[in-house]
Design a protein around this motif. Structure first.
Motif, mmCIF file in Angstrom:
data_model
loop_
_atom_site.group_PDB
_atom_site.id
_atom_site.type_symbol
_atom_site.label_atom_id
_atom_site.label_comp_id
_atom_site.label_asym_id
_atom_site.label_seq_id
_atom_site.Cartn_x
_atom_site.Cartn_y
_atom_site.Cartn_z
ATOM 1 N N MET A 1 0.947 -1.141 -0.004
ATOM 2 C CA MET A 1 0.038 -0.052 -0.024
ATOM 3 C C MET A 1 0.956 1.335 0.007
ATOM 4 O O MET A 1 1.501 1.529 0.917
ATOM 5 N N LYS A 2 0.973 2.049 -1.107
ATOM 6 C CA LYS A 2 1.728 3.032 -1.280
ATOM 7 C C LYS A 2 0.861 4.439 -0.691
ATOM 8 O O LYS A 2 -0.179 4.544 -1.369
ATOM 9 N N THR A 3 1.314 5.206 -0.055
ATOM 10 C CA THR A 3 0.618 6.282 0.547
ATOM 11 C C THR A 3 1.485 7.495 0.322
ATOM 12 O O THR A 3 2.838 7.516 0.267
ATOM 13 N N ASN A 4 0.845 8.640 0.608
ATOM 14 C CA ASN A 4 1.716 10.115 0.516
ATOM 15 C C ASN A 4 2.486 10.205 1.728
ATOM 16 O O ASN A 4 3.407 10.963 1.728
ATOM 17 N N MET A 5 2.576 9.090 2.707
ATOM 18 C CA MET A 5 3.302 9.321 3.864
ATOM 19 C C MET A 5 4.295 8.027 3.885
ATOM 20 O O MET A 5 5.055 8.049 4.779
ATOM 21 N N GLY A 6 4.478 7.364 2.888
ATOM 22 C CA GLY A 6 5.323 6.097 2.926
ATOM 23 C C GLY A 6 4.415 4.721 2.488
ATOM 24 O O GLY A 6 3.193 4.660 2.220
ATOM 25 N N SER A 7 5.278 3.726 2.437
ATOM 26 C CA SER A 7 4.616 2.465 2.021
ATOM 27 C C SER A 7 4.369 1.636 3.147
ATOM 28 O O SER A 7 5.264 1.569 4.275
ATOM 29 N N ILE A 8 3.313 0.652 3.000
ATOM 30 C CA ILE A 8 2.938 -0.173 3.881
ATOM 31 C C ILE A 8 3.037 -1.712 3.222
ATOM 32 O O ILE A 8 1.940 -1.745 2.346
ATOM 33 N N THR A 9 3.601 -2.503 4.058
ATOM 34 C CA THR A 9 3.362 -4.115 3.312
ATOM 35 C C THR A 9 2.490 -4.843 4.201
ATOM 36 O O THR A 9 2.852 -4.815 5.518
ATOM 37 N N ILE A 10 1.842 -5.600 3.480
ATOM 38 C CA ILE A 10 0.517 -6.358 4.204
ATOM 39 C C ILE A 10 0.533 -7.639 3.701
ATOM 40 O O ILE A 10 0.484 -8.092 2.664
ATOM 41 N N GLU A 11 0.682 -8.706 4.688
ATOM 42 C CA GLU A 11 0.605 -10.157 4.461
ATOM 43 C C GLU A 11 -0.792 -10.472 4.711
ATOM 44 O O GLU A 11 -1.116 -10.297 6.020
ATOM 45 N N LEU A 12 -1.625 -10.996 3.764
ATOM 46 C CA LEU A 12 -3.061 -11.343 4.101
ATOM 47 C C LEU A 12 -3.101 -12.928 4.509
ATOM 48 O O LEU A 12 -2.529 -13.776 4.053
ATOM 49 N N ASN A 13 -4.004 -13.105 5.276
ATOM 50 C CA ASN A 13 -4.182 -14.535 5.739
ATOM 51 C C ASN A 13 -5.507 -15.035 5.108
ATOM 52 O O ASN A 13 -6.631 -15.334 5.611
ATOM 53 N N SER A 14 -5.121 -15.896 4.064
ATOM 54 C CA SER A 14 -5.994 -16.644 3.294
ATOM 55 C C SER A 14 -6.625 -17.889 4.017
ATOM 56 O O SER A 14 -7.917 -18.202 3.590
ATOM 57 N N SER A 15 -5.597 -18.466 4.768
ATOM 58 C CA SER A 15 -6.305 -19.616 5.540
ATOM 59 C C SER A 15 -7.368 -19.339 6.337
ATOM 60 O O SER A 15 -8.477 -20.054 6.634
ATOM 61 N N LYS A 16 -7.174 -18.233 7.248
ATOM 62 C CA LYS A 16 -7.776 -18.086 8.277
ATOM 63 C C LYS A 16 -9.352 -16.984 7.898
ATOM 64 O O LYS A 16 -10.253 -17.172 8.315
ATOM 65 N N ALA A 17 -9.112 -16.412 6.695
ATOM 66 C CA ALA A 17 -10.004 -15.278 6.393
ATOM 67 C C ALA A 17 -10.235 -15.216 4.741
ATOM 68 O O ALA A 17 -10.093 -14.355 4.162
ATOM 69 N N PRO A 18 -10.526 -16.776 4.263
ATOM 70 C CA PRO A 18 -10.670 -16.796 2.898
ATOM 71 C C PRO A 18 -11.509 -15.681 2.070
ATOM 72 O O PRO A 18 -11.135 -15.117 1.120
ATOM 73 N N LEU A 19 -12.828 -15.846 2.584
ATOM 74 C CA LEU A 19 -13.798 -14.651 2.021
ATOM 75 C C LEU A 19 -13.289 -13.500 1.937
ATOM 76 O O LEU A 19 -13.485 -12.584 1.023
ATOM 77 N N THR A 20 -12.686 -12.928 3.162
ATOM 78 C CA THR A 20 -12.383 -11.568 3.392
ATOM 79 C C THR A 20 -11.211 -11.171 2.521
ATOM 80 O O THR A 20 -11.065 -10.007 1.887
ATOM 81 N N VAL A 21 -10.135 -11.832 2.167
ATOM 82 C CA VAL A 21 -8.836 -11.963 1.505
ATOM 83 C C VAL A 21 -9.159 -11.846 0.034
ATOM 84 O O VAL A 21 -8.989 -11.131 -0.761
ATOM 85 N N ASP A 22 -10.041 -12.693 -0.547
ATOM 86 C CA ASP A 22 -10.878 -12.860 -1.640
ATOM 87 C C ASP A 22 -11.374 -11.388 -2.185
ATOM 88 O O ASP A 22 -11.181 -10.795 -2.993
ATOM 89 N N ASN A 23 -12.146 -10.899 -1.175
ATOM 90 C CA ASN A 23 -13.032 -9.574 -1.285
ATOM 91 C C ASN A 23 -11.787 -8.612 -1.517
ATOM 92 O O ASN A 23 -11.971 -7.683 -2.404
ATOM 93 N N PHE A 24 -10.942 -8.373 -0.594
ATOM 94 C CA PHE A 24 -10.091 -7.397 -0.634
ATOM 95 C C PHE A 24 -9.327 -7.417 -1.882
ATOM 96 O O PHE A 24 -8.867 -6.276 -2.533
#
Length: 188
Positions: free
Chosen positions: A26-49
């Motif tokens: 995620m690149k923002t005007n204040m810097g970058s944020i790297t996010i690891e998604l948890n598809s095994s615990k939240a498959p519907l949410t990760v797919d949606n995102f």
């Protein structure tokens, strides 16, 4: 050789190969944020995102709600403060065992349990009150679906920006705006 092939086939069929969880930057005007998604615990949410990520939906949206020592929320409004059209709401996966701890990303929602669409928040502290505690609306909680693996300093910097109350909708609004320039999948 035949035995090795059979063992390998069994390994594959039995789920022996771990599939790496998706990572987004995620690149923002204040810097970058790297996010690891948890598809095994939240498959519907990760797919949606990831549907929103792949459509470049988050490009030029804002963090519209920042509450220090609590969380930063974004993913629903563009820079002109216009609410973006979203996909249908998803089932709430807050009962997945993941906790709203510092550095985790969760789905924002209304008071209706299964109302999350595109908005998310990143926890600035451990927010136990947001965890799943039961099946009623007030106790159901907010679905955690990943964690910050790089750029927590950027998250914390965003959490310290000055905020103003612009309207009933924008009560903790960052001034100046904190812009999400893009969110993209990261190749490993």
């Amino acid at each position: 050789m035949k035995q090795i092939l059979l063992l390998f086939a069994c390994f594959l069929l039995c789920g022996g190969i771990a599939v790496a969880d998706p990572i987004v930057e995620m690149k923002t005007n204040m810097g970058s944020i790297t996010i690891e998604l948890n598809s095994s615990k939240a498959p519907l949410t990760v797919d949606n995102f990831l549907k929103y990520v792949d459509k470049k939906f988050y490009d030029d949206t804002i963090f519209h709600r920042v509450i220090g020592n609590f969380m930063i929320q974004g993913g629903g409004f563009d820079k002109s403060e216009t609410k973006k059209a979203t996909l249908s709401a998803i089932k709430n996966e807050a009962d997945n065992g993941l906790k709203n701890q510092k550095g985790t990303i969760s789905m924002a929602r209304t008071g209706v349990v299964d109302s999350a669409t595109s908005q998310f928040f990143i926890n600035l502290v451990d927010n136990h009150s947001l965890n799943h505690r039961g099946t009623s609306s007030g106790a159901y909680g907010y679905a955690v679906f990943g964690k910050v693996i790089a750029g927590m300093d950027v998250v914390e910097k965003i959490g310290k920006v000055k905020t103003i109350s612009k309207s009933a909708l924008f009560r903790d609004y960052p001034e100046p705006q904190v812009i999400i320039e893009s969110v993209r999948r990261v190749k490993k």
